[in-house]
Write a protein that holds these residues in place. Structure first.
Motif, short mmCIF file in Angstrom:
data_model
loop_
_atom_site.label_atom_id
_atom_site.label_comp_id
_atom_site.label_asym_id
_atom_site.label_seq_id
_atom_site.Cartn_x
_atom_site.Cartn_y
_atom_site.Cartn_z
N LEU A 178 51.21 32.33 40.05
CA LEU A 178 50.37 31.13 40.16
C LEU A 178 49.10 31.53 40.90
CD1 LEU A 178 53.29 28.85 41.33
CD2 LEU A 178 52.06 28.55 39.17
N ASP A 179 47.98 30.93 40.54
CA ASP A 179 46.74 31.32 41.20
C ASP A 179 46.48 30.54 42.49
OD1 ASP A 179 46.20 33.28 39.42
OD2 ASP A 179 44.60 32.22 38.35
N HIS A 180 47.10 29.37 42.62
CA HIS A 180 46.83 28.62 43.86
C HIS A 180 47.67 29.17 45.00
CE1 HIS A 180 50.11 26.24 41.89
NE2 HIS A 180 50.59 26.34 43.10
N GLY A 205 47.76 42.85 26.11
CA GLY A 205 46.77 42.40 27.08
C GLY A 205 46.52 40.90 27.04
N GLN A 206 47.40 40.14 26.37
CA GLN A 206 47.22 38.68 26.31
C GLN A 206 47.33 38.08 27.72
OE1 GLN A 206 49.58 40.59 24.90
NE2 GLN A 206 50.54 39.57 23.15
N THR A 207 46.79 36.87 27.86
CA THR A 207 47.11 36.08 29.05
C THR A 207 48.20 35.12 28.61
OG1 THR A 207 44.81 36.23 29.73
CG2 THR A 207 46.19 34.61 30.87
N GLY A 219 50.41 35.14 33.35
CA GLY A 219 50.35 36.56 33.69
C GLY A 219 49.46 37.31 32.72
N GLY A 220 49.09 38.52 33.10
CA GLY A 220 48.30 39.40 32.23
C GLY A 220 49.28 40.36 31.55
N CYS A 221 49.43 40.23 30.25
CA CYS A 221 50.43 41.03 29.53
C CYS A 221 50.06 42.51 29.52
CB CYS A 221 50.54 40.54 28.10
SG CYS A 221 51.04 38.82 28.00
N GLU A 258 41.96 49.37 26.19
CA GLU A 258 41.74 48.86 27.55
C GLU A 258 41.43 47.38 27.47
OE1 GLU A 258 38.60 50.91 29.56
OE2 GLU A 258 39.55 52.88 29.32
N LYS A 259 41.63 46.70 28.58
CA LYS A 259 41.23 45.29 28.67
C LYS A 259 40.33 45.13 29.89
CE LYS A 259 43.51 40.97 30.08
NZ LYS A 259 44.86 40.47 30.38
N TRP A 260 39.14 44.64 29.65
CA TRP A 260 38.21 44.34 30.75
C TRP A 260 38.00 42.84 30.77
CZ3 TRP A 260 34.61 47.94 33.36
CH2 TRP A 260 34.89 49.28 33.08
N ALA A 283 36.57 39.28 33.43
CA ALA A 283 35.97 38.78 34.67
C ALA A 283 36.67 37.49 35.03
CB ALA A 283 34.48 38.54 34.50
N ASN A 284 37.05 37.40 36.28
CA ASN A 284 37.91 36.32 36.72
C ASN A 284 37.25 35.53 37.83
OD1 ASN A 284 39.91 34.79 37.78
ND2 ASN A 284 41.37 36.44 38.10
N LEU A 285 37.23 34.22 37.69
CA LEU A 285 36.68 33.38 38.75
C LEU A 285 37.70 32.33 39.15
CD1 LEU A 285 33.98 32.99 40.32
CD2 LEU A 285 33.56 31.05 38.80
N TRP A 286 38.06 32.34 40.42
CA TRP A 286 38.96 31.31 40.96
C TRP A 286 38.10 30.22 41.57
CZ3 TRP A 286 41.50 36.17 43.03
CH2 TRP A 286 42.57 36.58 42.21
N VAL A 287 38.29 29.00 41.07
CA VAL A 287 37.46 27.87 41.51
C VAL A 287 38.30 26.94 42.38
CG1 VAL A 287 36.11 25.90 40.69
CG2 VAL A 287 36.09 28.04 39.40
O1 AKG Z 1 44.85 39.44 32.98
C1 AKG Z 1 45.09 38.29 32.66
O2 AKG Z 1 45.10 37.95 31.48
C2 AKG Z 1 45.37 37.27 33.72
C3 AKG Z 1 44.86 37.69 35.06
C4 AKG Z 1 45.17 36.73 36.12
O3 AKG Z 1 46.02 35.92 36.00
C5 AKG Z 1 44.46 36.73 37.41
O4 AKG Z 1 43.63 37.62 37.62
O5 AKG Z 1 44.70 35.83 38.24
#
Ligand code: AKG
Ligand code: FE2
Length: 510
Positions: A250-252, A290-292, A373-375, A381-383, A385-389
């Motif tokens: 979980l991100d929170h 690499g799916q989410t 999750g990040g599969c 490769e999987k690149w 950019a992630n932003l947590w708001v």
């Molecule tokens: O890599 C992903 O697809 C998910 C990554 C993720 O959940 C995160 O960085 O919080």
């Protein structure tokens, strides 16, 4: 949605806009809402709020709400546009308009999977950002047109020399001192459940564009009405090489998280802060895996979402098994995760596509369904950019004095009893004693914060301090002043000099 014919006709006669009707719904609400006419005469502020949503219990805590349209236009007093003229100019006929309590954030309505909405947010090369619903619980959307190719290239080039093995529970180096405290950063640990690499992109055109657009796309309202850096973590560029993955999480921030303990500080559903949404932009086409993945979501394939959710579907079961064996070996959590990733709701990484998902419900409660999750990357490769708001400024970015209160508990004159004061953690655990009141003794003074709870118990007078009966509960609120004295008697606990209104426990009307 039909647009009103407001453009000037070929002649010089301007077409006068007719009355416009909008569909008014509570924040995050589903369905069509109620059709209401936006007043034609100039109407603003509370009068406009009442005209639009008098049918809803909108005045939560006595505060006027703000409004956010389905296409993410925010109408709020601090933006100078909570008026009928601004609404006439920006809204389409029958556009849905959401009533958002002042201390909350807009949450995009999900609707049916596959439903798309073109936002009034200008994205990559001026194209509108488009949201497509993938799941309503958890709320997951696919995002098109979020960021230009050049910006992605810049983010990737800048990150390449900076990559470090990812940790969990970390925060950007540059944010040191504005988060919970140095301790957090020292404790951030490499972990076996997140095997990717990451680098922070705090400033720079590309990072700023993505951050600003993300907040705009989410219709996030800030104290000033302008962009507020404190409502997001730094932008994180993530790279997964073949075999790397990020286990379901979980991100929170979690109640039980020993490092953060955000919810105990101020739970989001009582106006605290926590992560509300994650914006995740894919910057490469990953050939396989690499799916989410959202293991608790329902996987519904529609015309609008098929491509995003079935990208590697042409591979046979045998081919997939061989690819997994080659990338992951025969065992480990990555193997079982990789298998699930082809069965559950999972978004395939395609350069320029993004997803946004919510970690909180519209009423501020955290959403445990948002597990994701990040599969494991199986080929290439999987690149990303992630932003947590965040729904409100991150902890540590608000001056402590902003929500600090000084409470004193004292015995009523002549009250022949002893009492205990206990602080009650938000998780409902057994309270911690903060002081004892005895006849003729001093009061108990505590420095505390908005929404913290204190239970006052009658105690045995021998001073041993067994709690006999709860006399009352005080929930700290700056609405009653920053310095408060609470008087304890057999009959209860009352605010000294408090008006009748002030001593009523804070109870949301919604
Ligand atoms: O890599 C992903 O697809 C998910 C990554 C993720 O959940 C995160 O960085 O919080
Ligand atoms: Fe995540």
């Amino acid at each position: 949605m039909a647009s009103r014919g407001r453009a000037p006709a070929a002649s010089c006669v301007l077409e006068v806009p007719g009355p416009i009707q909008v569909r008014v719904l509570p924040n995050g609400g589903a369905g069509d809402g109620r059709l209401v006419e936006v007043p034609e005469a100039p109407t603003a502020g509370a009068a406009l709020a009442a005209a639009l949503c008098g049918h809803l219990p909108w005045a939560e805590r006595g505060e006027e709400p703000f409004f956010v349209s389905e296409r993410a236009v925010v109408f709020a007093p601090n933006r100078g546009n909570l008026d009928s003229a601004a609404m006439h100019a920006a809204l389409q006929e029958e556009e849905r308009l959401f009533v958002v309590p002042r201390h909350r954030q807009f949450v995009h309505p999900a609707g049916e999977p596959g439903r798309s909405v073109q936002l009034q947010v200008s994205g990559a090369d001026g194209a509108p950002v488009v949201l497509t619903t993938l799941s309503s619980s958890p709320r997951v959307f696919h995002v098109s047109n979020l960021l230009e190719g050049e910006h992605m290239d810049r983010l990737m080039a800048d990150a390449r020399p900076k990559f470090k093995r990812s940790t969990v529970g970390e925060a950007p180096e540059a944010a040191k001192g504005i988060h919970v405290g140095g301790e957090l950063f020292d404790k951030a640990a490499k972990t076996s459940t997140r095997t990717s690499e990451n680098a922070w992109a705090m400033t720079g055109d590309a990072a700023m564009t993505m951050k600003r657009r993300s907040l705009e796309m989410l219709g996030i309202q800030t104290e000033t009405g302008g962009y507020d850096e404190r409502l997001a973590d730094g932008l994180q560029v993530v790279r997964y090489l073949q075999g790397q993955a990020y286990h379901d999480h979980l991100d929170h921030m979690q109640d039980f998280d020993p490092l953060w303990n955000y919810n105990a500080w101020r739970p989001p559903d009582v106006n605290g802060s926590n992560r509300i949404a994650t914006v995740f932009l894919y910057m490469t086409d990953t050939p396989l895996g690499g799916q989410t993945v959202f293991p608790l979501a329902q996987r519904v394939l529609t015309e609008g979402s098929r491509r995003m959710l079935t990208d590697n579907a042409s591979r046979s079961g045998d081919e997939l098994a061989r690819a997994m064996e080659a990338a992951l070996g025969g065992s480990g959590w990555e193997v079982s995760m990789a298998r699930r990733c082809f069965e559950k709701l999972a978004v395939f990484p395609r350069r320029g596509d993004a997803i946004v998902f919510y970690s909180q419900h519209a009423d501020g409660r955290v959403d445990q369904q948002s597990l994701h999750g990040g599969c494991p990357v199986l080929e290439g490769e999987k690149w990303a950019a992630n932003l947590w708001v965040w729904n409100a400024p991150r902890k540590g970015t608000v001056a402590a004095s902003n929500n600090e209160l000084h409470l004193t508990f004292t015995l009523a004159r002549g009250a022949g009893l002893a009492a205990l004061v206990r602080w009650v953690p938000a998780d409902g655990q057994q309270g911690n004693q903060v002081g004892k009141l005895q006849p003729g003794g001093p009061g108990v003074a505590v420095k505390t914060f908005e929404s913290h709870r204190f239970d006052v118990f009658k105690a045995s007078e021998d001073g041993e301090g067994d709690a006999l009966r709860r006399l009352g509960t005080v929930v700290a609120s700056t609405r009653r002043g920053r310095v408060q004295t609470w008087v304890v008697s057999d009959g209860g606990v009352e605010l000294q000099g408090g008006s009748a209104e002030a001593t009523v426990p804070a109870k949301p009307e919604l």
